[in-house]
Design a protein around this motif. Structure first.
Motif, PDB file in Angstrom:
ATOM      1  N   LEU A 177      23.317  24.374 -20.689  1.00 40.41           N
ATOM      2  CA  LEU A 177      23.744  23.108 -20.100  1.00 40.41           C
ATOM      3  C   LEU A 177      23.674  21.978 -21.121  1.00 40.41           C
ATOM      4  N   ALA A 190      24.590  24.656 -13.482  1.00 42.31           N
ATOM      5  CA  ALA A 190      23.563  23.651 -13.209  1.00 42.31           C
ATOM      6  C   ALA A 190      22.874  23.922 -11.870  1.00 42.31           C
ATOM      7  N   ASP A 216      20.444  26.640 -12.454  1.00 43.64           N
ATOM      8  CA  ASP A 216      19.272  26.097 -13.148  1.00 43.64           C
ATOM      9  C   ASP A 216      18.250  25.563 -12.157  1.00 43.64           C
ATOM     10  N   VAL A 233      27.906  18.873 -15.181  1.00 43.32           N
ATOM     11  CA  VAL A 233      26.483  19.200 -15.258  1.00 43.32           C
ATOM     12  C   VAL A 233      25.685  18.302 -14.311  1.00 43.32           C
ATOM     13  N   LEU A 293      30.347  25.042 -15.153  1.00 45.29           N
ATOM     14  CA  LEU A 293      29.192  24.204 -15.498  1.00 45.29           C
ATOM     15  C   LEU A 293      28.463  23.715 -14.250  1.00 45.29           C
TER      16      LEU A 293
END
Length: 197
Positions: free
Chosen positions: A160, A65, A68, A175, A61
């Motif tokens: 997410l 993130a 992202d 996250v 995770l």
């Protein structure tokens, strides 16, 4: 008569509430944060069975993130490049300017002159850069990659969000940590003066 009508309404409400309670108890969505290490992520197949697999899920995770934020930065960089290429491709004819090739043809003394000048090949056009805000025309070579980048950003962002919606403290903190690390690494590339966040 009114008493019976009131009692019927009350029992109807009670039956409705009981039905709502039984249907909500069948839903397995947690409404409070938990710290259990066997919370499924995305599907029941991805359920950590040990502390090590739970830590691996949290690391995943964090990386997701970071990816992202990198996708947002990549999109901002590409938007600037596409806009710069669009603005730099504006050509106008300069009035009264004779092309170098025409000057050489008309001047016998200049036959040995080079067509390449300090500014490149000199012609009767000039590149004009416009610095004001402009809406670019639709181009397949720009809008298809833009849409694909946005598709990736949307997919990763929703993954997410699903991780956060498990209400698992470890997943939630992972996250947040990934978002922080990603912003720390590539936040300077992201342009904040438009809708890109």
């Amino acid at each position: 008569m009114d008493m019976n009508h009131g009692s019927m309404d009350h029992s109807g409400m009670g039956g409705g509430m009981g039905g709502m309670h039984s249907s909500s108890s069948s839903m397995s969505m947690a409404m409070t944060f938990t710290n259990t290490h066997d919370t499924p992520l995305f599907s029941n197949l991805w359920t950590p069975a040990s502390d090590g697999s739970y830590a691996g899920t949290c690391i995943f995770l964090i990386i997701l993130a970071i990816i992202d934020r990198c996708l947002f930065a990549f999109r901002a960089i590409m938007e600037r490049r596409w806009l710069a290429a669009h603005l730099n491709r504006r050509y106008i004819t300069v009035a009264g300017k004779t092309p170098e090739a025409g000057r050489i043809d008309s001047d016998p003394e200049a036959k040995h002159a080079s067509l390449v000048t300090a500014q490149g090949v000199e012609e009767s056009v000039k590149v004009v850069e416009r610095t004001t805000s402009v809406i670019m025309p639709w181009r397949f070579s720009v809008d298809l990659p833009r849409a694909l980048i946005f598709l990736c950003i949307t997919g990763v962002s929703y993954l997410l969000m699903l991780g956060v919606m498990t209400m698992n403290v470890g997943y939630f903190c992972s996250v947040l940590a990934g978002a922080f690390l990603g912003e720390l690494a590539v936040g300077r590339f992201i342009q904040y003066n438009d809708h890109i966040h």
